[in-house]
Structures are given as C-alpha cells and as structure tokens.
Design a protein around this motif. Structure first.
Motif, PDB file in Angstrom:
ATOM      1  N   LEU A   1     -24.844 -13.985 -40.094  1.00 26.75           N
ATOM      2  CA  LEU A   1     -23.418 -13.746 -40.343  1.00 26.75           C
ATOM      3  C   LEU A   1     -22.876 -12.598 -39.491  1.00 26.75           C
ATOM      4  O   LEU A   1     -21.682 -12.537 -39.216  1.00 26.75           O
ATOM      5  CB  LEU A   1     -23.176 -13.446 -41.826  1.00 26.75           C
ATOM      6  N   VAL A   2     -23.761 -11.694 -39.094  1.00 27.74           N
ATOM      7  CA  VAL A   2     -23.353 -10.572 -38.239  1.00 27.74           C
ATOM      8  C   VAL A   2     -23.867 -10.752 -36.813  1.00 27.74           C
ATOM      9  O   VAL A   2     -24.055  -9.777 -36.083  1.00 27.74           O
ATOM     10  CB  VAL A   2     -23.810  -9.220 -38.827  1.00 27.74           C
ATOM     11  N   ALA A   3     -24.081 -11.995 -36.405  1.00 28.10           N
ATOM     12  CA  ALA A   3     -24.629 -12.281 -35.071  1.00 28.10           C
ATOM     13  C   ALA A   3     -23.756 -11.733 -33.956  1.00 28.10           C
ATOM     14  O   ALA A   3     -24.263 -11.355 -32.896  1.00 28.10           O
ATOM     15  CB  ALA A   3     -24.830 -13.789 -34.900  1.00 28.10           C
ATOM     16  N   ASP A   4     -22.440 -11.667 -34.189  1.00 28.75           N
ATOM     17  CA  ASP A   4     -21.543 -11.149 -33.156  1.00 28.75           C
ATOM     18  C   ASP A   4     -21.737  -9.660 -32.912  1.00 28.75           C
ATOM     19  O   ASP A   4     -21.312  -9.134 -31.884  1.00 28.75           O
ATOM     20  CB  ASP A   4     -20.089 -11.436 -33.532  1.00 28.75           C
ATOM     21  N   ARG A   5     -22.422  -8.958 -33.814  1.00 29.95           N
ATOM     22  CA  ARG A   5     -22.692  -7.522 -33.650  1.00 29.95           C
ATOM     23  C   ARG A   5     -24.071  -7.264 -33.058  1.00 29.95           C
ATOM     24  O   ARG A   5     -24.422  -6.112 -32.799  1.00 29.95           O
ATOM     25  CB  ARG A   5     -22.579  -6.825 -35.007  1.00 29.95           C
ATOM     26  N   LEU A   6     -24.850  -8.324 -32.869  1.00 24.47           N
ATOM     27  CA  LEU A   6     -26.221  -8.177 -32.365  1.00 24.47           C
ATOM     28  C   LEU A   6     -26.270  -8.467 -30.869  1.00 24.47           C
ATOM     29  O   LEU A   6     -25.483  -9.270 -30.358  1.00 24.47           O
ATOM     30  CB  LEU A   6     -27.152  -9.131 -33.118  1.00 24.47           C
ATOM     31  N   PRO A   7     -27.219  -7.850 -30.165  1.00 25.78           N
ATOM     32  CA  PRO A   7     -27.321  -8.093 -28.719  1.00 25.78           C
ATOM     33  C   PRO A   7     -27.966  -9.450 -28.436  1.00 25.78           C
ATOM     34  O   PRO A   7     -28.649 -10.031 -29.280  1.00 25.78           O
ATOM     35  CB  PRO A   7     -28.220  -6.953 -28.247  1.00 25.78           C
TER      36      PRO A   7
END
Length: 197
Positions: A131-137
C-alpha cells in the motif's frame, strides 16, 4: 447660548491635549498581542525541535541497522528502544518498527521477509507494505532493504497554533551495507544459518 466659564474651557482643552496616559493604553492593547505572538513562536520552535530530534533518531537507527552483520534479536530491539528513548525528549514512549523486505519481479510486488515493532503500530504485512509502494525505492529482483519507521508524539505547551498531540512519523529505507540481507532470530546465540532472513 450658554457659555462655559473660561477656566473650565482651559481645563477641558488641557485634558484634550494631555498625552501622559497614552503609553499605558497602548501597553494594555499590545500586551495580549505580544503574548500571543511569543507563545506561538515558542510552541512552533518546540515542535520544530521535537521533529528534528525525531528525524535524527530515525536516521541514526537506520544507519545503525544497515551496518549490522549479525541477526537482529529481541535484546537488540530493546537496545534500539533505549537509544530512541535517549534521543527523543518530547515523547516518553516513542514507537518504531523494523521491516526487512525484498522486491519480487515475477509478482511485481514487495515481500516482507520479517517485521518487528515496539509500540502499537503492529508488524507490517505484505499487503500493508504494498500500500505504501509509492514511498519505496525501486529494487532489483531479490534485492533486500530495511524499512525503519518511527512515531513520536509531541504535546504543545500552549494551544496557540497547535491543538492537542501531533505525531511526527519518519519513514526511512536503508540497504544492508556489509551483508546481502538482514536476518531476525529469537535466539541470542543463533548464527545466521538458523535465523529468518
């Protein structure tokens, strides 16, 4: 037409031109405004200082974890809690979570290898992580990384500009520096082969 006596007229004119009480009136009007500004500045400065301490503490923990070569253990987590308590002055009980994760190219999602927490946030699952993939590199297939999250509460001294408790959240990703992956073990004496990686 009625005429005022000369002395009364002079006294009224003198009273009208007298400015000796103006300073007291101006002070009476300005003290609340200056107090409000002062308390607001103190509140915002304290909040900025608390946020800075929270960010620095999360950065230190991420750097410390990334240099670890041995498996992370419950005693290590207790040590991280003590370090966080020492570095954070605005919250008596700061919370954190450590998550080791990897990228799977076939399913095109992030996978949690292990997740441990100290606080009310709970561990991170595969679904929550994605769900927070957009915050991960972006990672290569099978590449490992460590997610360090902290939550620090700040209670404002006054209600000027900030109401109630504000929570400062930090979200940092680091790569293991000296080993390909960071492992977890409940046994303090276990070696890497017995740990969950």
């Amino acid at each position: 037409m009625m005429r005022f006596p000369q002395t009364l007229r002079r006294k009224v004119a003198a009273f009208h031109e007298d400015e000796s009480g103006n300073g007291a009136v101006e002070l009476l009007l300005m003290v609340p405004v200056l107090s409000l500004i002062t308390f607001g500045l103190i509140t915002y400065f304290s909040a900025y200082q608390a946020k800075t301490h929270a960010t620095r503490a999360a950065t230190v923990i991420a750097d410390m974890i990334s240099r670890e070569t041995n498996p992370i253990t419950p005693n290590y987590m207790t040590g991280v809690s003590g370090l966080l308590d020492t570095m954070i002055r605005s919250d008596d009980d700061p919370q954190y979570r450590l998550t080791a994760f990897t990228w799977n190219r076939r399913s095109e999602d992030y996978r949690v290898r292990w997740s441990k927490n100290d606080g009310d946030q709970g561990t991170l699952t595969r679904e929550k992580l994605n769900l927070v993939a957009d915050r991960l590199p972006e990672l290569k297939h099978g590449q490992r990384a460590i997610l360090v999250e902290t939550w620090v509460d700040f209670d404002a001294m006054s209600n000027v500009g900030m109401d109630g408790t504000t929570t400062f959240e930090n979200f940092l990703v680091a790569a293991p520096r000296f080993v390909p992956q960071l492992c977890w073990s409940t046994d303090e004496n276990a070696d890497r082969t017995e740990a969950r990686c």
